[in-house]
Design a protein around this motif. Structure first.
Motif, PDB file in Angstrom:
ATOM      1  N   ARG A   1     -11.278   3.954  -2.244  1.00  0.00           N
ATOM      2  CA  ARG A   1     -10.282   5.326  -2.993  1.00  0.00           C
ATOM      3  C   ARG A   1     -11.709   6.717  -3.180  1.00  0.00           C
TER       4      ARG A   1
ATOM      5  N   LEU B   1       0.689  -1.076  -0.121  1.00  0.00           N
ATOM      6  CA  LEU B   1      -0.056   0.132   0.338  1.00  0.00           C
ATOM      7  C   LEU B   1       0.713   1.182   0.222  1.00  0.00           C
ATOM      8  N   LEU B   2       1.590   1.351   0.774  1.00  0.00           N
ATOM      9  CA  LEU B   2       2.452   2.334   0.969  1.00  0.00           C
ATOM     10  C   LEU B   2       4.015   2.939   0.310  1.00  0.00           C
TER      11      LEU B   2
ATOM     12  N   LEU C   1     -11.726   7.915   0.705  1.00  0.00           N
ATOM     13  CA  LEU C   1     -10.129   7.899   1.833  1.00  0.00           C
ATOM     14  C   LEU C   1      -9.246   7.990   1.874  1.00  0.00           C
ATOM     15  N   SER C   2      -8.686   8.740   3.253  1.00  0.00           N
ATOM     16  CA  SER C   2      -7.201   8.489   2.935  1.00  0.00           C
ATOM     17  C   SER C   2      -5.719   7.516   2.828  1.00  0.00           C
ATOM     18  N   THR C   3      -5.064   6.696   2.596  1.00  0.00           N
ATOM     19  CA  THR C   3      -4.233   5.254   2.270  1.00  0.00           C
ATOM     20  C   THR C   3      -4.804   4.573   3.922  1.00  0.00           C
ATOM     21  N   GLY C   4      -4.084   5.402   4.968  1.00  0.00           N
ATOM     22  CA  GLY C   4      -4.275   5.056   6.175  1.00  0.00           C
ATOM     23  C   GLY C   4      -5.576   4.262   6.622  1.00  0.00           C
ATOM     24  N   ARG C   5      -6.945   5.145   6.117  1.00  0.00           N
ATOM     25  CA  ARG C   5      -8.223   4.421   6.275  1.00  0.00           C
ATOM     26  C   ARG C   5      -8.458   3.518   5.320  1.00  0.00           C
TER      27      ARG C   5
END
Lengths: 319, 288
Positions: free
Chosen positions: B172, B94-95, B176-180
């Protein structure tokens, strides 16, 4: 293969986002730091022994700590010998088994054997060690009439039995990824089942088969507990000439791992040279296994690239 | 260049017979291994063996404390490896950008090949000597956790990858943000795959001897469960079997070793069995 995120967002957007990202990167940092520390330990702590003379350390025939002689040749020989014996034993059986499960058996039977093989790959090595002590050691002693059944050959055969399920299971996985259309096309072209398996399925699964075997060989070289229990752990038994090689396999030997698993570790810590020499054995094992791993990866990439050149992008199944 | 049909047929039969022969030999070997363990183990097994601590002499008494020690150390290894593997899997999937992720994967695969005895001597230096912990169960749990971390990470990353793209696009699309996305979609949607990966890792950790040999275990004279960290080793099944195997010429020691071996085997089998239904659920997750 698509990753979950095709494009990671550039910067954190809220507190939760920031927390997750920071935590995740911190976790990666911790894991990498641990392994960096492990490698640093191997290098730095073996320096005293390396400084005392690399040639003697690697090629020296004798290891006798009371007289402060630390040569690793017999242990390197032992590790290479048991690994080769184990691989020679396991590879044909594992590949044959993989083909049988993936290509020849009816579905139900195949699934039973596949699960059994996967399970056997998870049997703890100490259980294999116990089996080795009580069954394989007497067997080798009787079969070859050697004074003791604790020999390099015993260690190698036990390793072969141990890596067999791992190599078979991974190879079978590689064969199974070959698409059914490839088999159907080959049969439609008039190849019989054996030819299809050999020239199409195995041919296409080659990169995966190489990976499976290399992983097994690496496991064999690094396995400690089972080998420790059956190999005899006698220092300094290096064959004097090539002619002595077969008989050396029927004598007690020592491997890098059986030495590292011995109680000498506790004794060695007090002496810089002794401890350094032991850690150096670990460093040699590490370098050996990593070289093997890298060679395997390189060979895999090479094969994949050649297949792509020969068959087009998707490996013989181009649309 | 047409070959004669008979020759081709003979080659086919020969090749297939060789493969099936190998399969039969392997199956027989596997069967013999299980049969020998179960046969010898059942002889030694009794309720008393499972519920009493081992006595002073090798081969006397039971394995209760060894079972507890192994479960204790494995449970803590699970607690230690879970956040780390989750972090690594999220970064992988993901990151990180594509290049970093590929590098990390190559690295993890290499680390997975590190022989377990190297964790043992490194742990001996770091925990026993440098930190001055003496023999400590926590050192054992940390080493076992680090040993399985690469495998667990890769299997968790694969479980996350199996989530259908629609879910992620929807998340997305909702902004929602990546963390969420990680917390609300990726982790809950792959949870069966995560359990399965963890269980298979723990099956390996529970049976390992080499990392805990010098760092975390004692032969006897230890409480059932540790009271602290420093100088608090535990008893463990693999080490127990290892020690008894070296006295296996003594029938009592051999019998006790078999008893402990079948208990350890059952423990590992339980981890596998628990992971099997999860495999099916994980497949469903992937198909949705």
């Amino acid at each position: 293969m698509q990753r979950v995120a095709s494009v990671p967002a550039a910067r954190p957007r809220d507190a939760v986002d920031l927390g997750v990202r920071a935590g995740a990167w911190l976790g990666v940092g911790l894991v990498l730091a641990f392994f960096l520390a492990l490698v640093t330990f191997l290098v730095v702590q073996s320096l005293p022994a390396v400084r005392a003379g690399v040639g003697e350390l690697v090629l020296g025939r004798h290891w006798h700590y009371p007289s402060r002689v630390f040569g690793s040749a017999s242990m390197i020989f032992g590790t290479v010998a048991v690994t080769l014996i184990g691989t020679a034993f396991a590879a044909p059986l594992a590949f044959g088994t993989a083909v049988t499960i993936s290509e020849l058996l009816p579905r139900k039977l195949a699934s039973v054997l596949r699960t059994a093989v996967e399970l056997l790959a998870g049997v703890p090595s100490v259980v294999y060690g116990l089996l080795g002590v009580l069954y394989l050691v007497p067997l080798v002693q009787d079969a070859f009439g050697s004074p003791s059944g604790d020999t390099l050959l015993t260690g190698g055969l036990l390793l072969g039995v141990m890596i067999l399920p791992t190599v078979a299971s991974l190879s079978e996985g590689a064969l199974r990824t070959v698409p059914a259309e490839a088999r159907e096309a080959a049969r439609a072209l008039g190849l019989n089942r054996g030819e299809t398996i050999l020239h199409v399925v195995v041919r296409q699964a080659r990169p995966g088969l190489v990976s499976a075997l290399v992983l097994g060989v690496g496991r064999a070289a690094g396995e400690t507990i089972a080998v420790f229990l059956v190999v005899g752990r006698a220092d300094g038994r290096l064959p004097e000439s090539a002619a002595e090689f077969p008989s050396a396999l029927l004598r007690a030997g020592q491997t890098l791992t059986s030495k590292l698993g011995s109680s000498e570790v506790n004794i060695a810590y007090g002496s810089e040279l002794h401890w350094g020499s032991l850690v150096a054995l670990g460093l040699m094992l590490f370098l050996g296994v990593m070289t093997l791993h890298a060679l395997g990866g390189f060979l895999r990439v090479l094969l994949e690239r050649r297949d792509r050149a020969a068959f087009g992008r998707s490996g013989g199944n181009d649309a | 260049m047409r070959e004669r049909g008979g020759w081709r047929r003979a080659r086919r039969v020969g090749f297939e017979a060789a493969c099936v022969g190998a399969g039969v030999v392997s199956a027989a070997l596997l069967f013999a291994i299980v049969a020998a363990t179960v046969w010898n183990g059942f002889d030694a097994l009794s309720l008393e063996f499972l519920t009493s601590p081992s006595a002073g002499r090798p081969g006397e008494g039971g394995v209760l404390h060894q079972i507890l020690g192994t479960i204790w150390m494995t449970a803590w290894a699970a607690l230690i490896v879970s956040p780390l593997a989750l972090a690594c899997a999220l970064v992988l999937e993901l990151l990180a950008d594509r290049k970093t992720a590929r590098l990390l994967r190559v690295l993890l695969n290499a680390l997975n090949a590190v022989p377990s005895i190297l964790f043992g001597i490194f742990g001996y230096y770091l925990f026993v000597r440098f930190f001055g912990w003496g023999k400590s169960w926590l050192a054992g749990s940390i080493l076992l956790a680090m040993m399985i971390a690469p495998t667990v990470t890769v299997s968790w990353a694969d479980a996350m990858r199996a989530i259908s793209a629609g879910y992620l696009e929807t998340a997305r699309g909702l902004g929602l943000s990546t963390g969420r996305v990680a917390l609300a979609v990726v982790i809950p949607q792959s949870v069966h795959g995560l359990w399965r990966g963890l269980l298979l890792g723990l099956a390996r950790a529970a049976g390992e001897t080499a990392p805990i040999l010098f760092t975390a275990v004692a032969l006897n004279g230890v409480d059932a469960l540790p009271r602290g960290i420093v100088d608090n080793p535990v008893l463990a099944l693999p080490y127990h079997i290892f020690a008894l195997s070296q006295d296996a010429y003594d029938p009592a020691a051999a019998a006790a070793a078999w008893g402990a071996a079948i208990v350890l085997f059952a423990l590992v089998l339980a981890f596998f069995a628990a992971s099997l239904p999860l495999r099916l659920r994980a497949h469903e997750e992937a198909r949705r």
